[in-house]
Write a protein that holds these residues in place. Structure first.
Motif, PDB file in Angstrom:
ATOM      1  N   LEU A   1      -4.622  -2.752   0.077  1.00 52.82           N
ATOM      2  CA  LEU A   1      -3.422  -2.762  -0.752  1.00 52.82           C
ATOM      3  C   LEU A   1      -3.183  -4.111  -1.427  1.00 52.82           C
ATOM      4  CD1 LEU A   1      -0.938  -0.880   1.617  1.00 52.82           C
ATOM      5  CD2 LEU A   1      -2.278   0.076  -0.260  1.00 52.82           C
ATOM      6  N   PHE A   2      -4.008  -5.110  -1.125  1.00 53.93           N
ATOM      7  CA  PHE A   2      -3.789  -6.468  -1.619  1.00 53.93           C
ATOM      8  C   PHE A   2      -5.027  -6.951  -2.377  1.00 53.93           C
ATOM      9  CE2 PHE A   2      -1.474  -5.752   2.313  1.00 53.93           C
ATOM     10  CZ  PHE A   2      -0.177  -6.056   1.928  1.00 53.93           C
ATOM     11  N   PRO A   3      -4.861  -7.870  -3.308  1.00 51.77           N
ATOM     12  CA  PRO A   3      -6.002  -8.398  -4.062  1.00 51.77           C
ATOM     13  C   PRO A   3      -7.024  -9.058  -3.130  1.00 51.77           C
ATOM     14  CG  PRO A   3      -3.934  -9.043  -5.107  1.00 51.77           C
ATOM     15  CD  PRO A   3      -3.583  -8.447  -3.782  1.00 51.77           C
ATOM     16  N   PRO A   4      -8.307  -9.094  -3.546  1.00 52.96           N
ATOM     17  CA  PRO A   4      -9.339  -9.685  -2.676  1.00 52.96           C
ATOM     18  C   PRO A   4      -9.026 -11.129  -2.272  1.00 52.96           C
ATOM     19  CG  PRO A   4     -10.349  -8.484  -4.488  1.00 52.96           C
ATOM     20  CD  PRO A   4      -8.878  -8.503  -4.753  1.00 52.96           C
ATOM     21  N   GLU A   5      -8.452 -11.907  -3.195  1.00 53.98           N
ATOM     22  CA  GLU A   5      -8.184 -13.303  -2.852  1.00 53.98           C
ATOM     23  C   GLU A   5      -7.047 -13.448  -1.844  1.00 53.98           C
ATOM     24  OE1 GLU A   5      -6.096 -12.306  -6.762  1.00 53.98           O
ATOM     25  OE2 GLU A   5      -8.094 -12.026  -5.845  1.00 53.98           O
ATOM     26  N   GLU A   6      -6.201 -12.385  -1.696  1.00 53.88           N
ATOM     27  CA  GLU A   6      -5.095 -12.439  -0.747  1.00 53.88           C
ATOM     28  C   GLU A   6      -5.474 -11.853   0.616  1.00 53.88           C
ATOM     29  OE1 GLU A   6      -2.044 -13.698  -1.253  1.00 53.88           O
ATOM     30  OE2 GLU A   6      -2.540 -14.351  -3.281  1.00 53.88           O
ATOM     31  N   GLN A   7      -6.596 -11.118   0.702  1.00 58.21           N
ATOM     32  CA  GLN A   7      -6.941 -10.414   1.927  1.00 58.21           C
ATOM     33  C   GLN A   7      -7.192 -11.338   3.122  1.00 58.21           C
ATOM     34  OE1 GLN A   7     -10.078  -7.619   1.091  1.00 58.21           O
ATOM     35  NE2 GLN A   7      -8.854  -6.500  -0.458  1.00 58.21           N
TER      36      GLN A   7
ATOM     37  N   LEU B   1      -0.937  -4.917  -4.756  1.00 58.32           N
ATOM     38  CA  LEU B   1      -1.522  -4.235  -5.901  1.00 58.32           C
ATOM     39  C   LEU B   1      -0.651  -3.028  -6.245  1.00 58.32           C
ATOM     40  CD1 LEU B   1      -5.318  -4.363  -4.987  1.00 58.32           C
ATOM     41  CD2 LEU B   1      -4.126  -5.681  -6.738  1.00 58.32           C
ATOM     42  N   THR B   2       0.028  -3.099  -7.391  1.00 65.51           N
ATOM     43  CA  THR B   2       0.910  -2.020  -7.835  1.00 65.51           C
ATOM     44  C   THR B   2       0.379  -1.427  -9.131  1.00 65.51           C
ATOM     45  OG1 THR B   2       2.340  -3.406  -9.188  1.00 65.51           O
ATOM     46  CG2 THR B   2       2.818  -3.310  -6.819  1.00 65.51           C
ATOM     47  N   ARG B   3       1.103  -0.451  -9.615  1.00 65.07           N
ATOM     48  CA  ARG B   3       0.718   0.148 -10.885  1.00 65.07           C
ATOM     49  C   ARG B   3       0.762  -0.886 -12.019  1.00 65.07           C
ATOM     50  NH1 ARG B   3       4.150   5.825 -10.978  1.00 65.07           N
ATOM     51  NH2 ARG B   3       3.117   6.853  -9.203  1.00 65.07           N
TER      52      ARG B   3
ATOM     53  N   LYS C   1       4.907   5.394  -4.438  1.00 59.90           N
ATOM     54  CA  LYS C   1       5.408   5.183  -5.795  1.00 59.90           C
ATOM     55  C   LYS C   1       4.983   3.812  -6.335  1.00 59.90           C
ATOM     56  CE  LYS C   1       9.472   8.146  -5.217  1.00 59.90           C
ATOM     57  NZ  LYS C   1      10.951   8.194  -5.197  1.00 59.90           N
ATOM     58  N   VAL C   2       5.074   2.785  -5.486  1.00 59.33           N
ATOM     59  CA  VAL C   2       4.761   1.420  -5.947  1.00 59.33           C
ATOM     60  C   VAL C   2       3.287   1.278  -6.240  1.00 59.33           C
ATOM     61  CG1 VAL C   2       4.679  -0.999  -5.259  1.00 59.33           C
ATOM     62  CG2 VAL C   2       6.738   0.339  -4.843  1.00 59.33           C
ATOM     63  N   THR C   3       2.444   1.776  -5.335  1.00 56.98           N
ATOM     64  CA  THR C   3       1.002   1.588  -5.508  1.00 56.98           C
ATOM     65  C   THR C   3       0.379   2.640  -6.403  1.00 56.98           C
ATOM     66  OG1 THR C   3       0.545   2.898  -3.519  1.00 56.98           O
ATOM     67  CG2 THR C   3       0.832   0.494  -3.261  1.00 56.98           C
ATOM     68  N   GLY C   4       1.077   3.821  -6.557  1.00 58.30           N
ATOM     69  CA  GLY C   4       0.490   4.897  -7.351  1.00 58.30           C
ATOM     70  C   GLY C   4      -0.591   5.643  -6.620  1.00 58.30           C
ATOM     71  N   LEU C   5      -0.668   5.464  -5.296  1.00 57.19           N
ATOM     72  CA  LEU C   5      -1.690   6.136  -4.487  1.00 57.19           C
ATOM     73  C   LEU C   5      -1.078   7.355  -3.814  1.00 57.19           C
ATOM     74  CD1 LEU C   5      -3.311   2.972  -2.857  1.00 57.19           C
ATOM     75  CD2 LEU C   5      -4.106   4.218  -4.872  1.00 57.19           C
ATOM     76  N   ASN C   6      -1.845   8.443  -3.743  1.00 56.90           N
ATOM     77  CA  ASN C   6      -1.380   9.640  -3.060  1.00 56.90           C
ATOM     78  C   ASN C   6      -1.775   9.569  -1.591  1.00 56.90           C
ATOM     79  OD1 ASN C   6      -4.122  10.333  -2.950  1.00 56.90           O
ATOM     80  ND2 ASN C   6      -4.005  11.384  -4.922  1.00 56.90           N
ATOM     81  N   PRO C   7      -1.248  10.454  -0.747  1.00 57.66           N
ATOM     82  CA  PRO C   7      -1.540  10.388   0.700  1.00 57.66           C
ATOM     83  C   PRO C   7      -3.022  10.464   1.021  1.00 57.66           C
ATOM     84  CG  PRO C   7       0.356  11.797   0.302  1.00 57.66           C
ATOM     85  CD  PRO C   7      -0.192  11.453  -1.049  1.00 57.66           C
ATOM     86  N   THR C   8      -3.786  11.240   0.261  1.00 60.13           N
ATOM     87  CA  THR C   8      -5.217  11.338   0.554  1.00 60.13           C
ATOM     88  C   THR C   8      -5.943  10.017   0.303  1.00 60.13           C
ATOM     89  OG1 THR C   8      -5.617  12.141  -1.717  1.00 60.13           O
ATOM     90  CG2 THR C   8      -5.251  13.795   0.003  1.00 60.13           C
ATOM     91  N   ARG C   9      -5.376   9.182  -0.625  1.00 65.03           N
ATOM     92  CA  ARG C   9      -5.983   7.869  -0.882  1.00 65.03           C
ATOM     93  C   ARG C   9      -5.544   6.839   0.143  1.00 65.03           C
ATOM     94  NH1 ARG C   9      -7.369   6.769  -6.167  1.00 65.03           N
ATOM     95  NH2 ARG C   9      -7.958   4.723  -5.329  1.00 65.03           N
ATOM     96  N   LEU C  10      -4.409   7.098   0.820  1.00 65.49           N
ATOM     97  CA  LEU C  10      -3.881   6.121   1.766  1.00 65.49           C
ATOM     98  C   LEU C  10      -4.327   6.378   3.201  1.00 65.49           C
ATOM     99  CD1 LEU C  10      -0.219   5.801   0.434  1.00 65.49           C
ATOM    100  CD2 LEU C  10      -2.028   4.085   0.282  1.00 65.49           C
ATOM    101  N   ILE C  11      -4.511   7.658   3.547  1.00 61.71           N
ATOM    102  CA  ILE C  11      -4.801   7.992   4.926  1.00 61.71           C
ATOM    103  C   ILE C  11      -6.139   7.394   5.360  1.00 61.71           C
ATOM    104  CG2 ILE C  11      -5.959  10.176   4.391  1.00 61.71           C
ATOM    105  CD1 ILE C  11      -3.578   9.511   7.334  1.00 61.71           C
TER     106      ILE C  11
END
Length: 733
Positions: free
Chosen positions: A159-165, A188-190, A142-152
């Protein structure tokens, strides 16, 4: 479920610990400590059975994960498997089933908690040692707006900005090293990057090996905003207070304790802030003895409203400083009482010194205005009177009651009755308002025959026009003097014109007289020249009857001398400047006449001239011409006897501004060794000596190689001499 005394955050933490313990095989309930150490499992009919000492929780979890079926189906399947073991293992079967059923009940409670947790805003996920996502709750989707196929099978770093990685990678590594680690980062959220607090905890397998991490994320949006706003507000307040030159202090009224004092207290009072914290009344000791009683009397008024006082303190350095303190009572949030006292104190020593200096300057300015001979009036842009001096009052004879009103219209009405031309005076007043930036200068005639000069100019302050300054000068005497001077100028101009006409008439007569005299002089020189020419002709005629060559030579020399003198008069009446002869032309003509007289061939005797154009008067030109005549004649007669050729150099130059040098040089046989100018009987050389004495010059004769005769005499141009005499006369007069 969340207990009565358990906060949501505590429930999140407990749930994460239980889940981690479940995955790692650590017991979290007393009944889980019972293990089936005697059970042995194998694979019968395609179903898993226990093979190692393991808790029912772990076995149930492994079985569910391996089979991909529900826990109920797993229990039922194990019942069938245990039934196939036979009667000899009945007790082990019952023990194992009891543990499996207990685990099932606990898994049901866990599933209920998982359902509740999925409805919470906090995110939960697990990763393996390669940072890939393995499990997550619905909150993450819900927070990221990603479905399971995008997360698996995605790296958790995505899930984090490039500068935070890079920072997240370091956080995960520390969690693997220390067992757990916590970090505040952006997720990174909606709605874009939002601050989250991520806590990672390691997962281990049955052998104790680390297989991944369980991570819990709490949103910090509201908390961060509140904390940051509070921190920012506190920092701004502290930055403002600590950078103020003023002293800010806050005191508790009931306890009389000093709650806060800004660092500038040490600079202004010269004592440490700690001393004020220890003794909140210590600042009173610094008050000047002459101010102490007055301030002590007014202190109780601080509790009832704003309190403001200016007083002096004695700084530890021995310097007296002026302080301005303002106090404001602070009421309790309940509003029932005043419980604190806020004060601001500033060092106003410079301001006090400036006020004293300004007061002195104003006094000096007023004294200067009153001592000036002109009347001064200062107005603001609206025309109101700001200042004036006594001379202005006396000049216009303004009554005190009119000036005391400071009403410029009333004053102008009084002035209007004194001027001769009221309309012009009104126009003068109006032009100041029409063009306030210009400087105006006018004359005002009064009915008492006085004349007042008005100079009106704007005065500026900080680049803005603040009003106008009127300067009134009584120019009556100057005006009368100017009128008298103008009358005198007219009379003088009349006299000058009359005298100029007379001088012009006299000048015309003088020019006419000069022209007549010049004509007479030219006629005189012409006649003298003719007479001398007659004499020269008579000498030549007479010489033709003389038989003796020596006597004939004497007649010829005399003829040349006479012709030399006549040549002077010829040059004079032909010259544009009367009384002056050009030496260059004159000497050249004398020598050429001698060449013609003696019949000298230019091939035999060469004559070189070095002559300068110098204007000579008659008294100087005649002796010079006669000397050159004698010297050149001697060269023709004696220098080249026995020689076929020779050279004669004739020069006449100005050696310096006050000296002339001339002479004749030849390359002939030279003078005899026993030559003595004093003993010689030659008429020509005796004549040369006399002429040199007449010029007040020096004669120098050298006869070693040829003959060199040089004459040097002092000389000043007549015109320059006349100018110098006139200049000296002017200086002496």
């Amino acid at each position: 479920m969340v207990s009565k005394d358990e906060t949501l955050a505590e429930f999140h933490q407990r749930y994460a610990i239980e889940l981690n313990a479940y995955i790692q095989g650590k017991a979290t309930h007393p009944e889980d400590t019972q293990s089936c150490e005697t059970l042995a499992t194998g694979q019968k009919n395609g179903l898993l059975v226990p093979t190692l000492p393991i808790s029912a929780n772990i076995f149930l979890g492994q079985l569910a994960l391996a089979s991909g079926i529900s826990v109920v189906d797993v229990v039922h399947g194990h019942q069938l498997a245990c039934a196939n073991l036979g009667e000899d293992n009945r007790e082990e079967q019952e023990e194992f089933l009891r543990l499996v059923l207990s685990a099932y009940e606990r898994s049901q409670r866990l599933n209920a908690r998982q359902g509740l947790f999925n409805r919470l805003p906090d995110i939960l996920y697990s990763i393996d040692t390669e940072y890939y996502l393995k499990r997550w709750n619905s909150a993450l989707e819900k927070v990221t707006g990603l479905n399971p196929t995008r997360l698996i099978h995605q790296s958790v770093l995505n899930l984090f900005p490039p500068e935070e990685q890079p920072m997240m990678r370091e956080h995960i590594q520390k969690a693997f090293q220390d067992g757990q680690h916590e970090i505040d980062t952006l997720l990174l959220t909606r709605a874009g990057p939002i601050p989250y607090r991520i806590k990672g905890m390691v997962m281990k397998n049955d052998d104790g090996e680390v297989v991944g991490q369980v991570c819990l994320g709490n949103s910090l949006t509201e908390t961060t905003l509140n904390i940051e706003a509070l921190r920012d507000s506190e920092e701004r307040f502290r930055h403002l207070v600590e950078n103020l030159n003023e002293v800010f202090w806050l005191m508790d009224i009931e306890s009389q304790a000093m709650i806060y004092v800004s660092p500038s207290y040490e600079k202004v009072w010269g004592e440490s802030c700690d001393s004020l914290y220890e003794n909140p009344q210590s600042w009173l000791r610094m008050i000047h003895p002459q101010e102490g009683d007055r301030i002590q009397v007014t202190l109780p008024a601080q509790r009832h409203g704003p309190w403001e006082q200016e007083y002096r303190i004695l700084h530890p350095s021995g310097v007296t400083r002026w302080i301005r303190t303002r106090c404001f009572p602070v009421r309790h949030p309940s509003g029932d009482r005043v419980y604190r006292l806020a004060s601001i104190s500033e060092d106003i020593t410079e301001r006090k010194q400036t006020e004293v200096a300004l007061e002195r300057s104003i006094s000096l300015l007023q004294a200067t205005l009153d001592s000036t001979a002109d009347g001064i009036l200062v107005l603001n842009p609206e025309g109101d009177i700001l200042n004036f001096n006594q001379q202005y009052v006396q000049m216009w004879r303004i009554p005190p009651e009119i000036l005391s009103s400071r009403d410029s219209q009333l004053v102008n009405a009084f002035l209007l009755d004194q001027v001769r031309y009221p309309e012009d005076f009104i126009n003068l007043i109006n032009q100041d308002y029409q063009d306030p930036t210009e400087i105006h200068q006018n004359l005002i005639e009064l009915i008492d025959d006085r004349v007042i000069e008005l100079v009106s100019r704007p005065y500026e302050l900080s680049g803005q026009i603040r009003g106008r300054v009127h300067c009134f000068s009584d120019v009556t005497s100057q005006r009368k003097a100017a009128e008298s001077l103008e009358s005198l100028n007219e009379d003088l101009e009349s006299r000058v014109k009359k005298r100029t006409a007379q001088l012009r008439h006299l000048n015309e007569k003088l020019q006419s007289s000069v022209q007549e005299k010049e004509t007479l002089l030219k006629e005189l020189h012409h006649r003298v020249k003719n007479n001398l020419q007659v004499i020269a002709s008579l000498l030549r005629l007479q010489s033709s009857y003389v038989q003796n060559p020596q006597d004939r030579e004497l007649f010829k020399d005399s003829e040349n001398r006479v012709r030399s003198m006549s040549l002077i008069h010829e040059k004079l009446y032909r010259s544009q400047e009367m009384g002056e002869v050009d030496a260059q032309d004159y000497i050249y003509t004398v020598v050429n006449n001698l060449v013609s007289s003696y019949g000298i061939s230019s091939e035999r005797i060469k004559i070189d001239f070095s002559l300068q154009s110098i204007a000579l008067d008659v008294d100087t030109a005649i002796p010079c011409g006669l000397i050159v005549n004698e010297l050149v004649s001697n060269c023709f007669k004696y220098a080249f006897l026995g020689r076929s050729t020779g050279t004669i150099e004739v020069y006449f130059i100005q050696e310096s501004p006050r000296e002339i040098r001339f002479g004749v040089e030849d390359n002939g046989r030279g003078l005899p060794q026993d030559f003595d100018l004093e003993q010689i009987n030659s008429l020509g050389l005796q004549l040369v000596q006399n002429l040199v004495e007449q010029l007040e010059g020096d004669l120098n004769i050298i006869g070693n190689q040829g003959t060199q005769i040089q004459v040097t005499f002092p000389w000043v141009h007549n015109q320059k001499a006349d100018q110098n005499d006139e200049f000296n006369q002017n200086i002496s007069s």
